[in-house]
Write an enzyme that holds these catalytic residues in place. Sequence first.
Site, PDB file in Angstrom:
ATOM      1  N   GLY A  24      14.163   2.053  17.456  1.00  0.00           N
ATOM      2  CA  GLY A  24      14.579   3.059  18.432  1.00  0.00           C
ATOM      3  C   GLY A  24      14.481   2.583  19.864  1.00  0.00           C
TER       4      GLY A  24
ATOM      5  N   PHE B  97      21.878   7.929  16.283  1.00  0.00           N
ATOM      6  CA  PHE B  97      22.287   6.572  15.906  1.00  0.00           C
ATOM      7  C   PHE B  97      23.323   6.003  16.877  1.00  0.00           C
ATOM      8  CE2 PHE B  97      21.289   6.783  11.037  1.00  0.00           C
ATOM      9  CZ  PHE B  97      19.943   6.705  11.328  1.00  0.00           C
TER      10      PHE B  97
ATOM     11  N   SER C 149      16.397  10.102   9.592  1.00  0.00           N
ATOM     12  CA  SER C 149      16.656  10.589  10.948  1.00  0.00           C
ATOM     13  C   SER C 149      17.170  12.027  10.876  1.00  0.00           C
ATOM     14  CB  SER C 149      17.697   9.715  11.645  1.00  0.00           C
ATOM     15  OG  SER C 149      18.108  10.310  12.860  1.00  0.00           O
TER      16      SER C 149
ATOM     17  N   THR D 168      21.419  12.826  12.256  1.00  0.00           N
ATOM     18  CA  THR D 168      22.691  12.514  11.605  1.00  0.00           C
ATOM     19  C   THR D 168      22.889  13.506  10.467  1.00  0.00           C
ATOM     20  OG1 THR D 168      22.554  10.157  12.156  1.00  0.00           O
ATOM     21  CG2 THR D 168      23.994  10.777  10.316  1.00  0.00           C
TER      22      THR D 168
ATOM     23  N   LYS E 279      12.614   4.287   4.984  1.00  0.00           N
ATOM     24  CA  LYS E 279      11.901   5.079   5.987  1.00  0.00           C
ATOM     25  C   LYS E 279      12.033   6.558   5.650  1.00  0.00           C
ATOM     26  CE  LYS E 279      11.052   5.394  10.940  1.00  0.00           C
ATOM     27  NZ  LYS E 279      11.321   4.772  12.252  1.00  0.00           N
TER      28      LYS E 279
ATOM     29  N   ASN F 288       9.160   9.135   9.952  1.00  0.00           N
ATOM     30  CA  ASN F 288      10.111   9.316  11.047  1.00  0.00           C
ATOM     31  C   ASN F 288       9.703  10.533  11.889  1.00  0.00           C
ATOM     32  OD1 ASN F 288      12.529   9.036  12.595  1.00  0.00           O
ATOM     33  ND2 ASN F 288      13.595   8.285  10.778  1.00  0.00           N
TER      34      ASN F 288
ATOM     35  N   GLY G   2       5.530  11.275  18.977  1.00  0.00           N
ATOM     36  CA  GLY G   2       4.417  11.174  19.908  1.00  0.00           C
ATOM     37  C   GLY G   2       3.167  11.863  19.385  1.00  0.00           C
TER      38      GLY G   2
END
Length: 544
Positions: free
Chosen positions: A147, A199, A340, A343, A378, A407, A429
């Site tokens: 990323g 993406f 993700s 998407t 992932k 993720n 985070g």
Amino acid sequence: MAPAVALQFVDKKGILDPRLLLYHGITYFDLLQTIFNLNCGNMNQLRHTLIRTIELSLGSLAILEITTHLPSEGRSSEAYHALFDTVITPLGRRIFSPENAHNLALEVVKRGLAPRAHICSSVVDMRVQIGQERRLVMDSPIGLAAGFDKNGVAIGGLFDLGFSVVEIGSVTPLPQPGNAKPRSFRLAEDRGVINRFGFNSEGAHVVRDHLMDYRKLFGGRGIALVPTQVAKENEENEVTEAMENELSSKPEESNDTADINLAKKRAIQISQTMGNSVAYKLGYAFDWALHKITTSPHRTGVLGVNLGKNKTSEDEVGDYTYGIKELGPFADYLVINVSSPNTPGLRSLQQADRLRNLITSTQQARDTYAQHAPLFVKLAPDLSMDELKEVANVIMETKIDGMIVSNTTNARPDFLLSKNKSETGGLSGAPIREKSTECIRTMYKLTSGNVPIIGVGGVGSGRDAYEKIKAGASLIQVYSMMVYEGPGLISRIRNELAEIVADNGHKSVEEVVGSDNEEIYWRKREERVKRKMKEAEGKTFIDM
């Protein structure tokens, strides 16, 4: 060199200006040799100026070394780290939007201006390895999550930061711009980030060129595929040489230029015969200090490539296969990103049947185009316990090399304070630290510790890394917390982690992996001891 030519490098205060020297391609060494050895009318004035410059420069250099260690340690010094972490990073958050700040940070790293690793000595063995048949060996368990460098343009600079693993991407087969801006938001009060980039990628073909450029400079996987680039470079060198020959055949250069070139040539000749002269020593000291601050040999490490699918594609297997074919030869490991949240429909690939089909298909592609590369999947942190069990069964059944957990999340914890918490996208985070750690712990238990885990999510200290490793991660990755902690975070995590591991009575990071689950931990520890004894026996046999 005529006096007028020599004096053009002196500013209004009578001090040699290094910017002028660099602009004309002249080093302190060149100029000092010339001044000390050439004779002309106004040399006394120039020598006096030189002595003043030397006194001021050496004094400043000494003070700088005592207070900051910049001359000796350069970009790895604590002072340089503090500059970025306490001044530049907070200032960047205040001035720039999240995406612009990210792009600026990437450019700084790419140009070799970011801090370098500041690694303290430790009795702890920080090395870790993942896998058996396709083994990855890292000099520390600290990696960069996908990323930050989506297109592989700053790989060398990222290793310099102190990462032992750099994962680029996600890379899609075809170029795509991603979602509309703004698409990245800081949650400063919560030390989190929400993004919905979608993406955005330059595409596999362009990223392949970037990887070839990196491998050409530093070697490693895929170097055998670079000859075409070398041929191109040779062709460019031939053109450059032809231009130089053409220039050399042109009319005689101006007097000033001729004087400068003559001075440089004479300085080199003098250096060969008077290597112990005062001018040589002083010139070398200046050049060494300047070089030490601005440049250093690059670090290298393990390079991963994270693969995604194009937003409008209906053939996910074809997309991931294409990515493996194009980029796999240059990667030390590959990642199939099915988690993700930005998407549409991507996370449905985590359903058991679809995941099984995708993994087996991409494993076949990997065996065809990049047999050396371990393949990871992932996962999202938002899967239910039943879904995690199904995914764990598929992972065990397909014998994929490893998994990345986890993720970003679609969830919004109740404790969030920032006004940006309502933005759509994946949250990362500090707010997802505990959730991702628990997900690691669960997947480690469900797979009996037999599948390597790369842990991601909210790592902002050595303690955070330690907790994820105890939960079952063999390697951890960092990204979002650098927004708040600065690039020096990488060195701090490594040094803090080494101290914590030692304080808890361990000799290596590998001894800590999965220690939250005692039953699996002791079984794995016994296996590790047996493996080391077997390796030692084999070494003894070879020595005999």
